[in-house]
Design a protein around this motif. Structure first.
Motif, short mmCIF file in Angstrom:
data_model
loop_
_atom_site.label_atom_id
_atom_site.label_comp_id
_atom_site.label_asym_id
_atom_site.label_seq_id
_atom_site.Cartn_x
_atom_site.Cartn_y
_atom_site.Cartn_z
N PRO B 114 0.81 -1.21 0.00
CA PRO B 114 0.00 0.00 0.00
C PRO B 114 0.85 1.27 0.00
O PRO B 114 0.35 2.34 -0.25
N THR B 115 2.18 1.12 0.25
CA THR B 115 3.05 2.29 0.24
C THR B 115 4.21 1.99 -0.71
O THR B 115 4.34 0.87 -1.21
N GLY B 151 -6.04 -4.49 2.33
CA GLY B 151 -5.31 -3.26 2.67
C GLY B 151 -6.27 -2.15 3.06
O GLY B 151 -6.00 -1.35 3.97
N ALA B 155 -6.02 -0.03 6.41
CA ALA B 155 -5.83 1.43 6.35
C ALA B 155 -6.90 2.17 7.14
O ALA B 155 -6.62 3.18 7.79
N ASN B 156 -8.12 1.66 7.09
CA ASN B 156 -9.22 2.37 7.77
C ASN B 156 -9.39 1.99 9.24
O ASN B 156 -10.00 2.73 10.00
N ILE B 160 -1.25 2.40 7.62
CA ILE B 160 -0.38 1.77 6.63
C ILE B 160 0.91 2.57 6.44
O ILE B 160 1.63 2.34 5.49
N SER B 161 1.19 3.54 7.32
CA SER B 161 2.44 4.29 7.14
C SER B 161 3.39 4.02 8.30
O SER B 161 2.98 3.88 9.45
N ALA B 163 5.55 5.99 9.55
CA ALA B 163 5.61 7.12 10.48
C ALA B 163 4.50 7.02 11.53
O ALA B 163 4.65 7.46 12.67
#
Lengths: 220, 294
Positions: B114-115, B151, B155-156, B160-161, B163
């Motif tokens: 996803p990234t 994904g 994500a929700n 997915i990051s 950081a």
């Protein structure tokens, strides 16, 4: 639901190396340029959190400048954005801020030219997706869960109605709306959160209306 | 919105006798009001970008810093010799995941999944299992919709990051997505897809994001390699009938809570983990002349 589309997950197609620090950064720069309506002559970029700590390694600086030059995430010119900006007379300064932001990837862009100035705060929330948090000191109360557009217009009667009218024609429902202006009769802006995605055809229709200066998507 | 959790996704697919990829396409049509053809067309373009990136990486690339590149080539040559210990398809997936991330590190064009930092796992596994399962182009596109569906839930409901949640949120999510999609392509049930995702993510929990010099290179490329391996093995486990004792949604929630508890130094700030080792710091010094962190 901040991520609405499968293409938020499988996508974007982009120049590496980081979706949040490169693609997201490019998108923040590009939204700033689109809201400003033209290429600025100068830009002060303030980076916070993880953006401030790792921007050189991720090409965040290059990507934001690429966005200011109107390059999309997959535009290979992003790699040379610094040189191209210098050639085109766009002067950019970066500031590493120590302040701990609410979101780890935050950028505050102050851009301008002889005619005007724009300040915009953007967040890169992962996978290349971004949110615009603030425009010209005006804190946007967007949920980030629905698509949103910003319209900059001359402060005249009928502008808000005409924009709402176009959206109605395309059967787009407005879920939330904010309007603001600096001074009566001068520049105004409206932020509209919609239930449906506002595609390019609708954006073009709005931009053709009288007294409308710029239209930009701030949440896809 | 048709589904928000893996449970809802699986129930929808099983009650309607549909594949997860099909549910994802239907949801996309509902949310974006775009036609099926338009949506599939866009995914086809993403597939092409992935294919080109794998190809480019297998021909050999080197990043600007010189930290990464060439490992995909080494692995392919090793596979050709035939003396490998783990397995041909497994190593092929690993080398293609590495290929994609080497291209990403070299500022090449990739599709985030996803990234960007985790962009190798989904295409790496896809183009490896392709040689075993001989899918149609449509089935390959469906692989991406199935990955996207899982994904989407992560994500929700989590992140997915790196950081925000560390590498577990990036490569962990990517590996889980890939495992689920492999299962569907191999003919497994929607439940088995969820088990594969759960088994994978369980084994990525707690993985920190600690890029040397802040570059998406060390250890990111090798994390994609092992993410692909993890996905392949978990898919086989699920297809063998092994069930995850902890349901997939609860594993995702655990990943979220682990990420929230992670200190900032281990969330893509290049201040902890491998970035803070003597060698990590020396590499940063050599690349930038000055330490990234003053």
């Amino acid at each position: 639901m901040k991520f609405r589309s499968v293409f938020d997950i499988i996508g974007p197609v982009m120049i590496g190396p980081s979706s949040s620090h490169t693609a997201g950064a490019a998108r923040i720069g590009r939204v700033a340029r689109n809201v400003f309506g033209r290429q600025p002559k100068w830009a002060h970029v303030h980076l916070y959190g993880s953006f401030a700590e790792t921007y050189r390694g991720h090409g965040t600086d290059v990507a934001i400048v690429g966005g200011l030059l109107d390059y999309d995430t997959f535009d290979e010119r992003i790699i040379q954005a610094m040189e191209i900006a210098a050639e085109q007379g766009l002067e950019v300064k970066f500031f590493e801020e120590k302040e701990v932001p609410e979101h780890p990837n935050t950028a505050r862009l102050v851009i301008g030219d002889d005619e005007g100035e724009l300040e915009l705060v953007g967040l890169s929330i992962g996978g290349g997706k971004i949110e615009i948090d603030e425009i010209n000191g005006f804190k946007l109360k967007l949920t980030g869960e629905n698509p949103a557009i910003i319209v900059v217009n001359n402060d005249r009667f009928g502008c808000i109605a005409s924009v709402a009218n176009v959206l109605a024609t395309y059967e787009i429902n407005i879920g939330h709306m904010e309007v603001s202006r600096k001074e009566k009769g001068k520049l105004a802006l409206m932020v509209l959160e919609t239930d449906e995605t506002v595609d390019q055809e609708v954006m073009d229709a709005i931009s053709k209306l009288p007294n409308i200066l710029q239209v930009a998507r701030i949440v896809e | 919105m048709l589904f928000r959790t893996v449970r809802e996704l699986i129930d929808l697919a099983e009650s309607q006798g549909k594949k997860i990829s099909e549910i994802m396409i239907e949801q996309e049509m509902l949310v974006t009001k775009k036609s099926r053809e338009e949506i599939i067309g866009q995914m086809e373009k993403n597939l092409q970008v992935m294919e080109s990136a794998v190809e480019k990486g297998l021909n050999g690339v080197t990043s600007h810093s010189g930290l990464t590149g060439g490992d995909a080539v080494l692995l392919q040559k090793y596979i050709e010799k035939g003396n490998f210990l783990s397995g041909e398809f497994l190593l092929d997936a690993v080398s293609k995941a590495v290929a994609t991330n080497e291209v990403n590190a070299a500022m090449g064009m990739i599709c985030a999944t996803p990234t960007a930092g985790s962009a190798g796992v989904v295409p790496g596994t896809l183009f490896a299992v392709k040689n075993k399962l001989n899918p149609t182009r449509e089935q390959m596109i469906n692989f991406l919709f199935t990955s996207g569906a899982f994904g989407f839930v992560v994500a929700n409901n989590a992140f997915i990051s790196g950081a925000a949640g560390g590498c577990q949120a990036e490569v962990g999510s990517a590996a889980g997505m890939a495992a689920a999609a492999i299962v569907e392509m191999a003919g497994g049930t929607p439940s088995q897809c969820a088990d594969a995702m759960a088994i994978t993510l369980k084994n990525m929990l707690g993985l920190v994001c600690d890029p040397v010099a802040g570059l998406v290179e060390v250890p990111c490329v090798k994390r994609n390699a092992m993410g692909a391996a993890n996905a392949m093995v978990a898919a086989d486990m699920a297809l063998a009938g092994i069930v995850s004792k902890i349901p997939c949604d609860e594993v995702i929630d655990a990943m979220y809570r682990v990420g929230r508890a992670m200190p900032q130094s281990l969330r893509e700030t290049a201040q902890g983990g491998l970035a803070a080792t003597p060698t990590g710091k020396r590499l940063a010094q050599e690349i930038f002349g000055t330490p990234q962190k003053k």
